[in-house]
Design a protein around this motif. Structure first.
Motif: not given
Length: 440
Positions: A175-180, A185-186
Motif C-alpha cells: 500500500q505504501a508503494a502504491f502511494g508512490r 514493488a506493489c
C-alpha cells in the motif's frame, strides 16, 4: 581577633531564618492521585458490576499499584466503558511508564473517536519497545491512512526485517508503494500476502485495483472475481487486545468474545467461555448455538448434536440452530435426518445459500437427484459465485443430458476456483462424452 564564634552564630542565625522561612512559605504539596471513576450501576449486568466493584476496591486498597489501576482500566475497557478506562490506564502509565500495555490500551479506548490521540498513544507504546510488532503495525496502518507514507513504510519495513513472512507488513508495504505509484514493488509485496488467510482477500482486492491502474482490465476482473469468492480474512491475532477480551464477563461480552475466537479457528478456547455463559444465563440460545459450533469444530459430534438439539427445542425459529444441527447430522452421514433441518433453515431464511447447498448435498447422497438439483440451483441463485454449488449443479445437468448447460456451470465454477481438481475432471469428462456422442 577571633571570628569563629561570630561565624558560628551567623550560621545558627541563617539556619533559623531558613527554618522560619520554611514555616512561613511551605512547599506546594503534590496533587493527590485521581480517584477511580464513578460508574452508574443502572442498566449494567450484575455480573459485570461485581467485577468492576471488585477491581475498584483493590485500587482503593493499593492506590500506588500500577497493576491495580491497569487492571481496573482493562476491565472497564473490556465492558465498553471507554472514557472511564482512560483515567485508570493513564494513572497506570504514570506509575509504570515502561509497560507497553498502558499506552496501547489507551489507544484502543480512543481509536474510534480520536485518531490523533490514538496515534499519540501508539507512539508511546512503540517507544517502550514491548508488545511485539502489533503496536508498530497498527501505528503504521493508521499513519498510512493519514498519508504519512514514509514513516509508515519504515515501520512496516522494520516488521518485515524481523519476520520476512509477515504478510500484514507485506500488505502494508504494498500500500505504501502504491502511494508512490511504484506498481512493480506493489506486485512483489502482494505475492507475500495473497495466500495468507489473514490477508488474502484484501491482497486480491488490492491486486484488482493495481491491475486496473496498469490498464490490464482482464487481470483486474480476474483478481476481483477471486477476491469476491474468498471468505473474509481471518482477524490478525493481537495478544495484547486478547488480554482485554479475557476479562469480559456478562452475557454479551462473553458470547461476543467466543464468536471472535471461533472466527479465528480457536474453538478450544471458546468452549469454556460458552459453558460459563450458559451456566450464568441458561436462556441464552445464542451461547448454546455457538457452543454447538465449537464442539463441531473440535470434532466432538455427539456433544455438538446434544447441545444443538437443545437449542432447536428451546428456539426452533433460530436459523443457525437448525442449520448447524443439520451440519452435525450430515457429518455423521445421517443425510436423511439432516434434510429437515436444512429445509427449515431455508424456510426461515430463503437466501441462505449455504443451507441450500447442504440441502442439495444431502439429497444427492440419498439419491434424490431432482431435489438435489433444485437445491443447488437455489444456492447459485442466492450466491452467483458459489463455485461448489455450480460444480454439483453441472454434474447433475450432465447426468440429465443437458450437456451445454452442464459445461457452462462447470466453466464458471473453474473460473471462480481454478484449483478445483474435481470440477476440472468433470469438465474434461463431459467434453469427451460430448465429442463421442456428436455426429461425425
Amino acid at each position: 581577633m577571633k571570628r569563629r564564634p561570630i561565624l558560628a552564630i551567623a550560621g545558627v542565625i541563617a539556619c533559623g531564618v531558613a527554618v522560619l522561612t520554611w514555616k512561613v512559605w511551605p512547599r506546594e504539596a503534590a496533587p493527590p492521585p485521581p480517584q477511580p471513576p464513578a460508574i452508574d450501576p443502572a442498566g449494567v449486568d450484575p455480573v459485570v458490576w461485581r467485577e468492576i466493584e471488585a477491581n475498584r476496591t483493590e485500587v482503593e486498597r493499593t492506590p500506588k499499584s500500577p497493576r491495580g489501576w491497569g487492571r481496573l482500566g482493562m476491565v472497564l475497557l473490556a465492558h465498553q466503558f471507554r472514557s472511564e478506562s482512560l483515567t485508570c490506564l493513564a494513572r497506570a502509565e504514570f506509575l509504570e511508564p515502561d509497560d507497553v500495555r498502558w499506552p496501547y490500551y489507551q489507544a484502543l479506548a480512543v481509536r474510534r473517536s480520536d485518531p490523533e490521540a490514538t496515534i499519540a498513544h501508539l507512539r508511546r507504546a512503540v517507544a517502550t519497545g514491548g508488545g511485539g510488532d502489533g503496536p508498530r503495525l497498527l501505528l503504521a496502518e493508521l499513519l498510512l491512512q493519514r498519508g504519512q507514507t514514509d514513516e509508515a513504510a519504515a515501520l512496516f519495513q522494520a516488521a518485515q526485517a524481523r519476520d520476512s513472512s509477515n504478510s500484514r507488513a507485506a500488505l502494508g508495504m504494498a500500500q505504501a508503494a502504491f502511494g508512490r505509484d511504484d506498481l512493480s514493488a506493489c506486485m512483489q509485496y502482494l505475492e507475500k500476502a495473497k495466500d495468507d488467510p489473514r490477508t488474502r482477500k484484501a491482497a486480491h482486492t488490492f491486486l484488482a485495483e493495481i491491475q486496473q491502474r496498469r490498464g490490464d482490465r482482464p487481470a483486474a476482473e480476474e483478481a476481483w472475481r477471486v477476491a469476491q469468492a474468498l471468505p473474509d480474512d481471518v482477524p490478525w491475532p493481537d495478544p495484547l487486545a486478547e488480554s482485554i477480551q479475557e476479562m469480559m464477563v456478562g452475557h454479551l461480552e462473553i458470547v461476543t468474545h467466543a464468536a471472535s475466537l471461533l472466527q479465528q479457528n480457536r474453538p478450544d478456547q471458546a468452549i469454556p467461555l460458552l459453558q460459563r455463559a450458559i451456566e450464568d444465563y441458561p436462556e441464552s440460545n445464542w451461547a448454546r448455538v455457538l457452543l454447538g459450533r465449537a464442539w463441531l469444530r473440535v470434532g466432538n459430534l455427539a456433544t455438538a448434536e446434544a447441545v444443538l438439539r437443545e437449542a432447536v427445542r428451546r428456539a426452533p425459529e433460530t436459523v443457525e440452530a437448525q442449520f448447524y444441527l443439520g451440519v452435525v447430522l450430515s457429518e455423521q452421514k445421517q443425510f436423511a435426518a439432516a434434510i429437515p433441518f436444512f429445509r427449515q433453515a431455508v424456510q426461515l431464511k430463503p437466501d441462505y445459500a449455504l443451507a441450500w447447498y447442504n440441502l442439495g448435498f444431502c439429497n444427492k447422497q440419498i439419491g434424490k437427484r431432482g431435489e438435489a438439483r433444485t437445491a443447488f440451483q437455489s444456492a447459485v441463485d442466492c450466491r452467483s459465485q458459489f463455485a461448489e454449488a455450480r460444480a454439483n449443479l453441472g454434474e447433475l445437468m450432465a447426468e440429465d443430458g443437458e450437456t451445454d448447460a452442464a459445461l457452462d456451470q462447470l466453466r464458471q465454477a473453474i473460473l471462480l476456483t481454478p484449483k478445483d481438481a474435481h470440477a476440472q475432471e468433470l469438465l474434461e469428462k463431459i467434453k469427451k462424452q460430448s465429442r463421442h456422442l456428436s455426429p461425425r
